[in-house]
Design an enzyme around this catalytic site. Structure first.
Site: not given
Ligand code: C5P
Length: 222
Positions: A96, A29-32
């Protein structure tokens, strides 16, 4: 928005990260946080638009008066956005989207293998906004560019490469961009640009939507 510049218009906004599953319990995943996209959706609603929000995995309440579709992976977001954007006037890609996904999702939890390295092959996800830009009757397309360096160069390159109408660029990293309440944006369109200085994301979203409405309406000749 005194005169509601987007009254009668349809706006689709994507927000948040995507999760690409590795196995039943792990993902990339990512930090959005989704905050910027949710704020854009609320601002577009306040500007009079009919708004559909395609949300990745986030823990945010749905702004009142907005249609929300929840998705998890980039491919699910691709399908949901394409369906929703078919008759839309404006698409704002604030999500994102994960650029890559594991080429196979393991059916069972992966196990350690006696110190041997674990290799996961990653394959590219479809680019949602670039796909939309190839459609014959496409909406006005606004992308985001989160960069840790060379903001202007990468943003303008993205605007051209993805053939979109506007790009909202912001710096990320070290307390900037993701997971914070304030943000600043630099907007680029094919023959101009504008700076929106640091302010709360809710206010920034309203200023962004005002700029989008202005560019969109000047393009439609109204
Ligand atoms: O290339 P990059 O991911 O930095 O571009 C960011 C912009 O492109 C964002 O508007 C994002 O929502 C969109 N994007 C997309 N599909 C992808 C990757 C990014 O629509 N697979």
């Amino acid at each position: 928005f005194g005169e509601q510049p987007l009254r009668g218009r349809t706006v689709v906004v994507s927000a948040g990260p995507t999760y690409e599953d590795i196995d039943p319990v792990r993902f990339i995943g990512n930090r959005s946080s989704g905050r910027m996209g949710f704020a854009v959706a609320a601002a577009a609603r306040d500007a009079g638009a009919d708004v559909t929000l395609i949300a990745g995995p986030v823990s945010l309440p749905t702004p009142p008066g907005i249609r929300r579709v929840d998705v998890r992976s980039a491919r699910q977001m691709h399908d949901a956005v394409l369906a929703a954007a078919e008759h839309a006037d404006i698409y704002v890609g604030a999500a994102a989207v994960g650029d890559y996904r594991p080429d196979v999702e393991a059916a069972h939890k992966l196990k350690k293998a006696d110190g041997a390295p674990l290799r996961i092959e990653l394959i590219e996800n479809p680019d949602i906004i670039a796909t939309l830009s190839t459609r014959p009757s496409r909406p006005f397309l606004v992308g985001f560019a989160a960069e840790t360096r060379e903001l202007a160069g990468y943003a303008q390159d993205k605007l051209r490469r993805k053939r979109i109408d506007m790009i909202a660029a912001n710096e990320v990293g070290e307390g900037k961009g993701f997971e914070v309440a304030n943000n600043a944006l630099h907007l680029y369109w094919p023959d101009g640009d504008a700076t929106l200085p640091e302010m709360p994301k809710t206010e920034l979203a309203r200023r962004l939507v005002a700029c989008i409405a202005e560019r969109f309406l000047s393009g439609t000749g109204r």
